[in-house]
Design a protein around this motif. Structure first.
Motif, PDB file in Angstrom:
ATOM      1  N   PHE A 305       0.829  -1.208   0.000  1.00  0.00           N
ATOM      2  CA  PHE A 305       0.000   0.000   0.000  1.00  0.00           C
ATOM      3  C   PHE A 305       0.865   1.261   0.000  1.00  0.00           C
ATOM      4  N   LYS A 306       1.912   1.252   0.827  1.00  0.00           N
ATOM      5  CA  LYS A 306       2.798   2.418   0.879  1.00  0.00           C
ATOM      6  C   LYS A 306       3.524   2.606  -0.456  1.00  0.00           C
ATOM      7  N   ARG A 307       3.977   1.517  -1.022  1.00  0.00           N
ATOM      8  CA  ARG A 307       4.686   1.592  -2.300  1.00  0.00           C
ATOM      9  C   ARG A 307       3.769   2.129  -3.400  1.00  0.00           C
ATOM     10  N   ALA A 308       2.486   1.789  -3.309  1.00  0.00           N
ATOM     11  CA  ALA A 308       1.522   2.273  -4.292  1.00  0.00           C
ATOM     12  C   ALA A 308       1.224   3.752  -4.138  1.00  0.00           C
ATOM     13  N   GLY A 309       1.537   4.323  -2.955  1.00  0.00           N
ATOM     14  CA  GLY A 309       1.346   5.753  -2.759  1.00  0.00           C
ATOM     15  C   GLY A 309       0.472   6.147  -1.592  1.00  0.00           C
ATOM     16  N   ALA A 310       0.020   5.183  -0.800  1.00  0.00           N
ATOM     17  CA  ALA A 310      -0.850   5.517   0.335  1.00  0.00           C
ATOM     18  C   ALA A 310      -0.068   6.252   1.421  1.00  0.00           C
ATOM     19  N   ASP A 311      -0.646   7.325   1.903  1.00  0.00           N
ATOM     20  CA  ASP A 311      -0.077   8.052   3.039  1.00  0.00           C
ATOM     21  C   ASP A 311      -0.639   7.515   4.354  1.00  0.00           C
ATOM     22  N   LEU A 312      -1.890   7.096   4.322  1.00  0.00           N
ATOM     23  CA  LEU A 312      -2.591   6.575   5.499  1.00  0.00           C
ATOM     24  C   LEU A 312      -3.196   5.226   5.143  1.00  0.00           C
ATOM     25  N   ILE A 313      -3.304   4.349   6.152  1.00  0.00           N
ATOM     26  CA  ILE A 313      -3.885   3.030   5.928  1.00  0.00           C
ATOM     27  C   ILE A 313      -4.912   2.759   7.014  1.00  0.00           C
ATOM     28  N   LEU A 314      -6.153   2.561   6.602  1.00  0.00           N
ATOM     29  CA  LEU A 314      -7.188   2.119   7.525  1.00  0.00           C
ATOM     30  C   LEU A 314      -7.151   0.594   7.529  1.00  0.00           C
ATOM     31  N   THR A 315      -6.893  -0.005   8.682  1.00  0.00           N
ATOM     32  CA  THR A 315      -6.738  -1.452   8.718  1.00  0.00           C
ATOM     33  C   THR A 315      -7.116  -2.038  10.067  1.00  0.00           C
ATOM     34  N   TYR A 316      -7.753  -3.207  10.021  1.00  0.00           N
ATOM     35  CA  TYR A 316      -8.096  -3.957  11.226  1.00  0.00           C
ATOM     36  C   TYR A 316      -6.864  -4.642  11.814  1.00  0.00           C
ATOM     37  N   HIS A 317      -5.764  -4.646  11.090  1.00  0.00           N
ATOM     38  CA  HIS A 317      -4.499  -5.187  11.585  1.00  0.00           C
ATOM     39  C   HIS A 317      -3.730  -4.171  12.431  1.00  0.00           C
ATOM     40  N   ALA A 318      -4.244  -2.972  12.628  1.00  0.00           N
ATOM     41  CA  ALA A 318      -3.450  -1.871  13.186  1.00  0.00           C
ATOM     42  C   ALA A 318      -2.811  -2.217  14.529  1.00  0.00           C
ATOM     43  N   LYS A 319      -3.568  -2.809  15.429  1.00  0.00           N
ATOM     44  CA  LYS A 319      -3.000  -3.112  16.753  1.00  0.00           C
ATOM     45  C   LYS A 319      -1.879  -4.146  16.645  1.00  0.00           C
TER      46      LYS A 319
END
Length: 328
Positions: A305-319
């Motif tokens: 996701f970061k490589r694709a250009g995302a600055d922020l990631i909404l994710t259920y994996h966050a914790k």
């Protein structure tokens, strides 16, 4: 002649690989979704999303404290009301479940950023994102009357203390309507994170279990985007930018990395990727069966996701990501 350039030289040591790494995922990139329900002492695990819970406000506040202590800067709130109706009353009422949860979290953890999902599907009796044509069983939403509902919802959420308004209904003109409503109500400083490119995706299935928001008939293809389209996403983001969006979201993320890239190339606004429920559940199911290394697969996905250009990631994996980061 033997090659002069040996790319493996920079891969020879873990520390060296870290030094030349192009993209880094940090807890500061993450937004953690939470589901608020009525009641007290409720922590009901979502069967199709292991590790994700529907939480009453008291339990949600406890979760918010843990999220903040892990270094995750933001949550996004979704609500499941005790009753639903055609007016989506639970979405915009001052005593709505998201409004209660927002106020409680901001009182307990004032420095945690609270984004709120500004949509209607969880609150309507038919499960669609606005007013329907009378007798219409195809799920065609009346666009302009729905904008008034979204405007009321956003203002109510702002009054409850929300830090970010995140409209997701994909109505034409929804950003402009919400921006106007917020400004008129004295919330000119409040940013809008628009679900600018939201696709009619099969990856949302587990979320609809969590949010109890599956449509009772028809589907959402009359307002969410066709998964086959890419250029249309650029048109959508151009409109949202012109209407006053401060940040843009691509949803889902995993099958739409090309869209994340194209959106990032087309704008200088922050871009968020929503790592949605189906993406989460597939990894969780495979990990629980011992088929994949969960940490490695999750982090590889986040780096994608970061490589694709995302600055922020909404994710259920966050914790989990935050805990793995602490352990490194």
């Amino acid at each position: 002649m033997f090659p002069v350039h040996r790319p493996r030289r920079l891969r020879s040591h873990p520390q060296l690989r870290r030094m030349v790494r192009e993209h880094v995922v940090t807890t500061g990139d993450l937004i953690y979704p939470l589901f608020a329900v009525p009641g007290s002492g409720v922590a009901q695990e979502v069967k199709s999303m292991p590790g994700v819970f529907q939480l009453s406000v008291d339990k949600l506040v406890e979760e918010a404290k843990e999220v903040y202590e892990l270094g995750i800067p933001a949550i996004i709130l979704f609500g499941i009301p005790d009753t639903k109706d055609e007016e989506a009353t639970g979405a915009w009422h001052d005593c709505g479940i998201v409004q209660k949860a927002t106020t409680a979290v901001k009182a307990a953890v004032p420095d945690l950023i609270v984004a709120v999902d500004t949509c209607l599907c969880e609150y309507t009796s038919h499960g669609h994102c606005g007013y329907l044509e009378v007798g219409d069983l195809a799920g065609r939403v009346l666009n302009d009357p729905t904008l008034e509902l979204l405007k009321k919802t956003a203002v109510s959420q702002a009054k409850a203390g929300a830090d970010i308004i995140a409209p997701s209904g994909m109505m034409d003109g929804f950003v402009q309507a919400i921006r106007s409503g917020l400004d008129d109500a004295g919330f000119k400083q409040l940013p809008i994170l628009s679900y600018a490119a939201k696709y009619a995706s099969a990856y949302y299935g587990p979320f609809r279990d969590a949010a109890e928001s599956a449509p009772q008939f028809g589907d959402r293809r009359t307002y969410q985007m066709d998964p086959a389209n890419g250029t249309e996403a650029l048109k959508e983001i151009e409109l949202d930018i012109a209407e006053g969006a401060d940040m843009l979201m691509v949803k889902p993320a995993l099958a739409y990395m090309d869209i994340i890239w194209r959106v990032k190339e087309a704008t200088n606004l922050p871009v968020a990727a929503y790592n949605v429920s189906g993406e989460y559940s597939m990894i969780k199911a495979a990990a629980l069966n011992g088929w994949v290394d969960e940490q490695k697969v999750v982090m590889e996905t986040m780096h994608g996701f970061k490589r694709a250009g995302a600055d922020l990631i909404l994710t259920y994996h966050a914790k989990d990501i935050a805990r793995w980061s602490e352990a490194d």
